[in-house]
Design a protein around this motif. Structure first.
Motif, PDB file in Angstrom:
ATOM      1  N   ARG A  69       0.852  -1.189   0.000  1.00 59.05           N
ATOM      2  CA  ARG A  69       0.000   0.000   0.000  1.00 59.05           C
ATOM      3  C   ARG A  69       0.891   1.243   0.000  1.00 59.05           C
ATOM      4  O   ARG A  69       1.127   1.856   1.042  1.00 59.05           O
ATOM      5  N   PRO A  70       1.409   1.603  -1.174  1.00 60.92           N
ATOM      6  CA  PRO A  70       2.320   2.740  -1.257  1.00 60.92           C
ATOM      7  C   PRO A  70       1.600   4.062  -1.032  1.00 60.92           C
ATOM      8  O   PRO A  70       0.552   4.303  -1.596  1.00 60.92           O
ATOM      9  N   ARG A  71       2.202   4.897  -0.224  1.00 57.78           N
ATOM     10  CA  ARG A  71       1.610   6.211   0.063  1.00 57.78           C
ATOM     11  C   ARG A  71       2.415   7.296  -0.651  1.00 57.78           C
ATOM     12  O   ARG A  71       2.343   7.429  -1.859  1.00 57.78           O
ATOM     13  N   HIS A  72       3.217   8.057   0.057  1.00 56.70           N
ATOM     14  CA  HIS A  72       3.999   9.080  -0.618  1.00 56.70           C
ATOM     15  C   HIS A  72       5.273   8.492  -1.213  1.00 56.70           C
ATOM     16  O   HIS A  72       5.709   7.410  -0.843  1.00 56.70           O
ATOM     17  N   ILE A  73       5.866   9.244  -2.149  1.00 58.05           N
ATOM     18  CA  ILE A  73       6.919   8.721  -3.004  1.00 58.05           C
ATOM     19  C   ILE A  73       7.911   9.827  -3.310  1.00 58.05           C
ATOM     20  O   ILE A  73       7.544  11.003  -3.354  1.00 58.05           O
ATOM     21  N   THR A  74       9.178   9.466  -3.501  1.00 59.39           N
ATOM     22  CA  THR A  74      10.187  10.422  -3.926  1.00 59.39           C
ATOM     23  C   THR A  74      11.151   9.718  -4.867  1.00 59.39           C
ATOM     24  O   THR A  74      11.376   8.515  -4.758  1.00 59.39           O
ATOM     25  N   TYR A 112      10.477  12.107   1.983  1.00 63.78           N
ATOM     26  CA  TYR A 112      10.966  13.293   1.288  1.00 63.78           C
ATOM     27  C   TYR A 112      12.482  13.201   1.158  1.00 63.78           C
ATOM     28  O   TYR A 112      13.170  12.786   2.101  1.00 63.78           O
ATOM     29  N   LEU A 113      13.009  13.604   0.012  1.00 66.90           N
ATOM     30  CA  LEU A 113      14.448  13.547  -0.248  1.00 66.90           C
ATOM     31  C   LEU A 113      14.965  14.954  -0.508  1.00 66.90           C
ATOM     32  O   LEU A 113      14.431  15.674  -1.340  1.00 66.90           O
ATOM     33  N   LYS A 114      16.015  15.325   0.251  1.00 66.36           N
ATOM     34  CA  LYS A 114      16.579  16.667   0.053  1.00 66.36           C
ATOM     35  C   LYS A 114      18.002  16.721   0.601  1.00 66.36           C
ATOM     36  O   LYS A 114      18.257  16.283   1.735  1.00 66.36           O
ATOM     37  N   ASP A 115      18.915  17.231  -0.203  1.00 70.58           N
ATOM     38  CA  ASP A 115      20.280  17.531   0.232  1.00 70.58           C
ATOM     39  C   ASP A 115      20.958  16.357   0.951  1.00 70.58           C
ATOM     40  O   ASP A 115      21.396  16.479   2.106  1.00 70.58           O
ATOM     41  N   SER A 116      21.009  15.222   0.280  1.00 68.93           N
ATOM     42  CA  SER A 116      21.764  14.045   0.762  1.00 68.93           C
ATOM     43  C   SER A 116      21.132  13.349   1.962  1.00 68.93           C
ATOM     44  O   SER A 116      21.800  12.549   2.641  1.00 68.93           O
ATOM     45  N   TYR A 117      19.864  13.618   2.226  1.00 67.95           N
ATOM     46  CA  TYR A 117      19.156  12.902   3.288  1.00 67.95           C
ATOM     47  C   TYR A 117      17.776  12.456   2.786  1.00 67.95           C
ATOM     48  O   TYR A 117      17.137  13.142   1.979  1.00 67.95           O
ATOM     49  N   LEU A 118      17.359  11.316   3.291  1.00 67.23           N
ATOM     50  CA  LEU A 118      16.005  10.827   3.076  1.00 67.23           C
ATOM     51  C   LEU A 118      15.255  10.952   4.397  1.00 67.23           C
ATOM     52  O   LEU A 118      15.727  10.468   5.437  1.00 67.23           O
ATOM     53  N   TYR A 119      14.093  11.619   4.361  1.00 70.25           N
ATOM     54  CA  TYR A 119      13.265  11.802   5.548  1.00 70.25           C
ATOM     55  C   TYR A 119      12.016  10.928   5.416  1.00 70.25           C
ATOM     56  O   TYR A 119      11.420  10.856   4.336  1.00 70.25           O
TER      57      TYR A 119
END
Length: 428
Positions: free
Chosen positions: A59-64, A111-118
């Motif tokens: 059940r996939p929700r948000h994606i990056t 969420y993916l930003k600046d070398s980190y995955l949140y």
């Protein structure tokens, strides 16, 4: 030509016409099949095509999506005891067969930003360091950024987005329909100074480089939002935008609302949020027909009384109960120019419009200019449900949830019903 020759000629001509008709029908069927295959069963504007690039993901929700096209997906339910899925297309055939998973918690936000995955659970937010290929370095030991958030089995998912100044914004949904003394009970009044708003029903701001934050370290950035699943940061005006799930069951006050009004109220609203804003829940709702914030019946409203003027107005309003679960501002270059900086919204679909037909199960688009809506919303991709009948009944085959943009400008859409992931692209 005698009568027999005429008869032979007529029969021959009939056979030729019949053969032509059969061939024509076959060609039309082939074209129709190819068209359907090229759009994965979806209806979209001319020039767009869609394909299902992964199936049966849970059940996939948000994606990056990473710069190299790898995909991270947050799962609403664990698969093989893991809640984050990484997908790769290693052979370049357009299908994401390679799958690895990590994270021992469920949730919605990623969420993916600046070398980190949140990524979020229903109680907190975690951070993973990425290598040069944007792959997680140590999937078993994430940093804990936020912990101890309210989760009471109603609107428990935590969506998140980052700005460009080191801040993270997290939705904390209200575990209630309208803050009644007795939740979802006919005629029950609203609680005075709704206590839910102390820890939920809004957007909280946290720092992205501080560990083990709780409510005490966070900032209640905005309040009066029943539940936000779709949110994004608009780079044009450096502002947070959110999509609220509106309240249900106005028929609990039958002296003011009939079943049709309850099906069509309130609007699903898009808000531009500034720090300190109050969107009005549970004291008000937005009526798209009167184009006003209306006082909620739990707090003395009758369907006509206007709410306090301190509550902000939405920047866009959509039909009731369609459940907006994804919001994405399009900044790519693949799509035609009119889509640049506009907003895509994934509507998961309604369950509570009866006896009216259910609605939603689509991706909508609303054009923007200078950080504000510049036109009416429109349906961008439809057909996820499988048929108009399935839409009307609410028994959709696929339910859009998360949105992301790939490095080439393609649009990715998750389906948290059957576990499909769609890729929508444009043929220039």
């Amino acid at each position: 030509m005698n009568i027999f020759e005429k008869l032979d000629y007529t029969i021959l001509n009939y056979k030729i016409n019949l053969s032509g008709a059969v061939i024509g029908c076959a060609l039309l069927a082939l074209v129709s099949h190819q068209t359907k295959a090229q759009t994965a069963g979806l209806t979209m504007p001319a020039g767009f095509k869609a394909e299902i690039i992964a199936e049966n993901t849970g059940r996939p929700r948000h994606i990056t999506v990473t710069k190299k096209g790898d995909i991270y997906v947050k799962l609403f339910r664990k698969v093989d005891d893991k809640g984050i899925l990484m997908l790769q297309d290693k052979d370049g055939d357009g299908k994401y067969e390679s799958r690895t998973s990590f994270g021992n918690y469920i949730g919605t936000g990623i969420y993916l930003k600046d070398s980190y995955l949140y990524a979020s659970s229903d109680e907190g937010v975690f951070r993973y360091k990425l290598d040069a290929n944007e792959h997680v370095i140590n999937p078993d030991k994430p940093d804990t950024l936020v912990k101890g958030l309210v989760s009471r089995r109603q609107h428990e998912t935590k969506s998140l987005v980052l700005d460009n100044d080191g801040n993270m914004y997290v939705n904390i949904g209200a575990p209630s329909n309208s803050c009644q003394v007795n939740d979802r009970q006919p005629g029950s009044p609203g609680q005075v100074n709704c206590p839910i708003l102390e820890t939920a029903g809004g957007i909280w701001q946290f720092k992205i480089d501080k560990m083990n934050q709780s409510y005490a370290e966070g900032v209640r950035y905005a309040t009066g939002l029943r539940n936000v699943v779709g949110l994004d940061w608009n780079k044009q005006n450096n502002a947070l935008f959110v999509m609220q799930h509106g309240r249900d069951q106005l028929t609990m006050f039958p002296e003011y609302y009939d079943v049709k009004q309850s099906a069509e109220l309130p609007a699903e609203c898009m808000y531009m949020i500034k720090q300190g804003d109050n969107a009005g829940w549970p004291y008000s709702y937005y009526d798209p027909f009167q184009k006003k914030n209306i006082l909620a019946p739990e707090y003395g409203g009758d369907g006509k009384k206007e709410a306090d003027s301190k509550f902000i107005n939405p920047v866009a309003a959509f039909p009731a109960h369609m459940a907006p679960n994804g919001l994405l501002f399009y900044t790519g270059n693949m799509f035609p120019e009119r889509y640049k900086n506009g907003a895509f919204v994934a509507f998961h679909g309604s369950w509570n419009r009866a006896p009216e037909p259910q609605k939603g199960f689509l991706v909508a688009f609303i054009p923007f200019k200078d950080g504000k809506p510049s036109g009416e919303w429109e349906t961008f991709a439809d057909g996820f449900s499988g048929s108009p009948e399935k839409t009307a009944s609410g028994r959709a085959d696929h339910k859009p949830c998360g949105l992301a943009m790939g490095p080439d400008g393609a649009l990715y859409v998750t389906d948290d019903s059957k576990g499909a992931i769609y890729k929508i692209s444009y043929n220039k």
